[in-house]
Design a protein around this motif. Structure first.
Motif, mmCIF file in Angstrom:
data_model
loop_
_atom_site.group_PDB
_atom_site.id
_atom_site.type_symbol
_atom_site.label_atom_id
_atom_site.label_comp_id
_atom_site.label_asym_id
_atom_site.label_seq_id
_atom_site.Cartn_x
_atom_site.Cartn_y
_atom_site.Cartn_z
ATOM 1 N N CYS A 66 0.859 -1.188 0.000
ATOM 2 C CA CYS A 66 0.000 0.000 0.000
ATOM 3 C C CYS A 66 0.895 1.238 0.000
ATOM 4 O O CYS A 66 1.846 1.321 0.776
ATOM 5 C CB CYS A 66 -0.883 -0.016 1.251
ATOM 6 N N ILE A 67 0.614 2.190 -0.868
ATOM 7 C CA ILE A 67 1.444 3.405 -0.938
ATOM 8 C C ILE A 67 0.736 4.595 -0.271
ATOM 9 O O ILE A 67 1.137 5.741 -0.455
ATOM 10 C CB ILE A 67 1.812 3.734 -2.409
ATOM 11 N N ASN A 68 -0.340 4.287 0.464
ATOM 12 C CA ASN A 68 -1.090 5.319 1.210
ATOM 13 C C ASN A 68 -1.566 6.474 0.328
ATOM 14 O O ASN A 68 -1.558 7.630 0.754
ATOM 15 C CB ASN A 68 -0.244 5.873 2.369
ATOM 16 N N CYS A 69 -1.961 6.160 -0.894
ATOM 17 C CA CYS A 69 -2.367 7.224 -1.817
ATOM 18 C C CYS A 69 -3.751 7.770 -1.480
ATOM 19 O O CYS A 69 -4.127 8.858 -1.914
ATOM 20 C CB CYS A 69 -2.358 6.704 -3.248
ATOM 21 N N GLY A 70 -4.551 6.982 -0.741
ATOM 22 C CA GLY A 70 -5.886 7.449 -0.345
ATOM 23 C C GLY A 70 -6.952 7.320 -1.414
ATOM 24 O O GLY A 70 -8.092 7.740 -1.223
ATOM 25 N N LYS A 71 -6.595 6.740 -2.574
ATOM 26 C CA LYS A 71 -7.586 6.663 -3.665
ATOM 27 C C LYS A 71 -8.805 5.833 -3.275
ATOM 28 O O LYS A 71 -9.924 6.128 -3.666
ATOM 29 C CB LYS A 71 -6.936 6.081 -4.921
ATOM 30 N N CYS A 72 -8.579 4.773 -2.497
ATOM 31 C CA CYS A 72 -9.708 3.920 -2.107
ATOM 32 C C CYS A 72 -10.717 4.704 -1.265
ATOM 33 O O CYS A 72 -11.926 4.518 -1.402
ATOM 34 C CB CYS A 72 -9.217 2.675 -1.363
ATOM 35 N N VAL A 109 -8.720 1.850 3.491
ATOM 36 C CA VAL A 109 -7.307 1.590 3.801
ATOM 37 C C VAL A 109 -7.094 1.448 5.311
ATOM 38 O O VAL A 109 -6.353 0.575 5.776
ATOM 39 C CB VAL A 109 -6.371 2.654 3.177
ATOM 40 N N MET A 166 -8.511 -1.843 6.456
ATOM 41 C CA MET A 166 -7.580 -2.925 6.099
ATOM 42 C C MET A 166 -6.433 -2.991 7.128
ATOM 43 O O MET A 166 -6.068 -4.063 7.599
ATOM 44 C CB MET A 166 -7.034 -2.646 4.696
ATOM 45 N N CYS A 215 -7.401 0.834 -6.665
ATOM 46 C CA CYS A 215 -6.118 0.729 -5.948
ATOM 47 C C CYS A 215 -4.950 0.526 -6.933
ATOM 48 O O CYS A 215 -4.920 -0.464 -7.657
ATOM 49 C CB CYS A 215 -6.174 -0.434 -4.955
ATOM 50 N N PRO A 216 -3.966 1.442 -6.956
ATOM 51 C CA PRO A 216 -2.844 1.281 -7.899
ATOM 52 C C PRO A 216 -1.957 0.086 -7.559
ATOM 53 O O PRO A 216 -1.230 -0.411 -8.418
ATOM 54 C CB PRO A 216 -2.066 2.596 -7.760
ATOM 55 N N SER A 217 -2.009 -0.375 -6.297
ATOM 56 C CA SER A 217 -1.209 -1.547 -5.907
ATOM 57 C C SER A 217 -1.957 -2.853 -6.116
ATOM 58 O O SER A 217 -1.469 -3.916 -5.770
ATOM 59 C CB SER A 217 -0.807 -1.427 -4.437
ATOM 60 N N ILE A 241 -4.415 -4.115 -4.619
ATOM 61 C CA ILE A 241 -4.752 -4.828 -3.374
ATOM 62 C C ILE A 241 -6.259 -5.096 -3.371
ATOM 63 O O ILE A 241 -7.040 -4.228 -3.767
ATOM 64 C CB ILE A 241 -4.364 -3.980 -2.139
ATOM 65 N N VAL A 281 -8.743 -4.653 -1.618
ATOM 66 C CA VAL A 281 -9.150 -3.928 -0.415
ATOM 67 C C VAL A 281 -10.542 -4.372 0.031
ATOM 68 O O VAL A 281 -10.814 -4.524 1.217
ATOM 69 C CB VAL A 281 -9.132 -2.389 -0.664
#
Ligand code: SF4
Ligand code: SF4
Length: 419
Positions: free
Chosen positions: A352-358, A369, A372, A399-401, A403, A405
């Motif tokens: 997770c890159i903590n981008c906050g998109k979710c 996030v 999770m 999610c760009p990773s 995941i 979620v």
């Protein structure tokens, strides 16, 4: 509420409905996707008529009917749309389609009282065909209903069975809605469609003029515009706390309304439905009318089978809300609206890159996030409200990773609900 988002998909569809109505066996699972159990009512070797009740949810006296005639067998376990293996009653099809005599008697639609109608919905096993599997009679027994909203939005990419049902049966759907509002003494019905479903709009507009109490409402092509809460808000400007019936509103999926039409017109229990079979792994993408209880593997084989994919994923439902399954040996139950076969080309489980998109896309404004990350801490989870999750899948999708979620939120939701 975060704004619905546009998800691109190839929306070119054929309006033909294929048929797969001669399965060798049908499987009636004795547990549904919500864990509700059914008691079997037939014995090994017993002759079963088409439309006969073979199992029942004893708590609410809600039946499941056989979709074929033939002989009952036991001892088979098959997976349902959640991927769980369930014990089944199996009916070996004798291809005679023999109905019980009582099923041949039809009641005059204009003579139904509300109580008789609600009872007919229960006796005929009508459930929400948009994926909920919720017994329809439980909604219709509510008092003081003023509005009926017909949800024909179908916003998940790939899924097109409701569009096809609208296109082929617009006249029947309007007739059913007219009967329902008369029987239930409802003052207004609204059919909600996506604005880019131009063919469906054309079909509804051919007949709607004859029905002054039925209106058409169009919504944008965005996800999750088919979510019940948004459908009611867009159709009537009404918001509610838990259930639309609190505000005098019943919402029914359009394929459910068509099942109600068949019940009223032909005294037919819910034993068949139209489902979408699609995705890059399917040779013949189409909508097909199937017997409830048929196996997905047989239906797909009947429709020319699979294309070669390196890492196929088999999904019951659409790409956003569906469940990936270990194989295609899955029973087509009433709640399965789509079978999707896609290539698994994503690298999963990057950090997770903590981008906050979710969090940005979540339509119920929870923080996937954080849920999770707090999944093992029940006290923290309670404050993060995973129980509000509608399992729309937007967090996983954005999610760009890559995941999953939603799966973490789903598990957290179960923990909080079972605390
Ligand atoms: S699946 Fe649940 S947590 Fe994820 S975006 Fe949808 S509602 Fe929010
Ligand atoms: S979208 Fe994915 S990467 Fe971004 S915060 Fe959410 S879980 Fe982490």
């Amino acid at each position: 509420m975060n704004k619905p988002i546009r998800i691109k998909a190839n929306n070119k569809i054929s309006y033909d409905i294929e048929k797969y109505i001669k399965p060798e066996m049908v499987y009636i699972p004795l547990e549904n996707k919500s864990g509700v159990t059914y008691k079997h009512l037939v014995k090994e070797g017993e002759y079963v008529y088409k439309g006969q009740v073979v199992a029942i949810n004893e708590d609410i006296n809600f039946p499941i009917h056989s979709s074929v005639s033939g002989y009952a067998k036991f001892g088979s376990n098959k997976i349902i749309g959640t991927g769980k293996k369930i014990k089944c009653v199996v009916i070996e099809n004798d291809y005679k389609e023999k109905y019980q005599k009582s099923r041949m008697i039809k009641k005059d639609i204009s003579s139904y009282t509300k109580e008789e109608f609600v009872n007919a919905l229960r006796e005929n096993g009508i459930t929400g065909l948009g994926g909920s599997d919720f017994p329809t009679f439980l909604k219709y027994q509510a008092d003081n209903i003023k509005y009926l909203v017909v949800n024909a939005v179908e916003c998940e990419p790939y899924v097109s069975c409701d569009k096809v049902v609208v296109h082929n049966y617009a006249e029947e759907i309007l007739e059913a809605v007219d009967h329902i509002i008369e029987i239930m003494k409802i003052k207004k019905a609204v059919i909600v469609l996506k604005e880019n479903n131009t063919d469906g709009i054309k079909e509804i507009n051919k007949y709607i003029g004859t029905y002054p109490n039925i209106k058409l409402k169009l919504v944008g092509d965005a996800y999750p515009n088919g979510w019940e809460r948004l459908v009611v808000k867009n159709a009537l400007g009404i918001e509610y706390d838990k259930y639309p019936t609190e505000k005098g509103v019943i919402v029914s999926n359009v394929s459910t309304v068509y099942a109600i039409y068949e019940m009223l017109k032909y005294n037919r229990p819910l034993t068949e439905r139209v489902i979408t079979i699609t995705g890059p792994g399917i040779k013949k993408k189409c909508n097909v009318r199937v017997k409830i209880g048929a196996l997905a593997s047989e239906v797909i084989a009947h429709l020319d089978g699979y294309k070669d994919l390196q890492k196929p994923i088999f999904i019951a439902g659409g790409p956003m809300m569906g469940n990936s399954l270990p194989n295609d040996d899955v029973i087509i139950t009433k709640d399965i609206n789509c079978l999707l076969v896609i290539e698994d080309h994503f690298e999963k489980n990057l950090p997770c890159i903590n981008c906050g998109k979710c969090t940005e896309v979540c339509p119920v404004n929870i923080m996937p996030v954080f849920i999770m990350k707090n999944r093992d801490n029940l006290d923290n989870l309670k404050n993060l409200h995973p129980d509000k999750c509608i399992e729309c899948g937007l967090c996983s999708f954005t999610c760009p990773s890559k995941i999953e979620v939603r799966e973490y939120v789903r598990i957290a939701k179960a923990k909080v609900n079972n605390k």
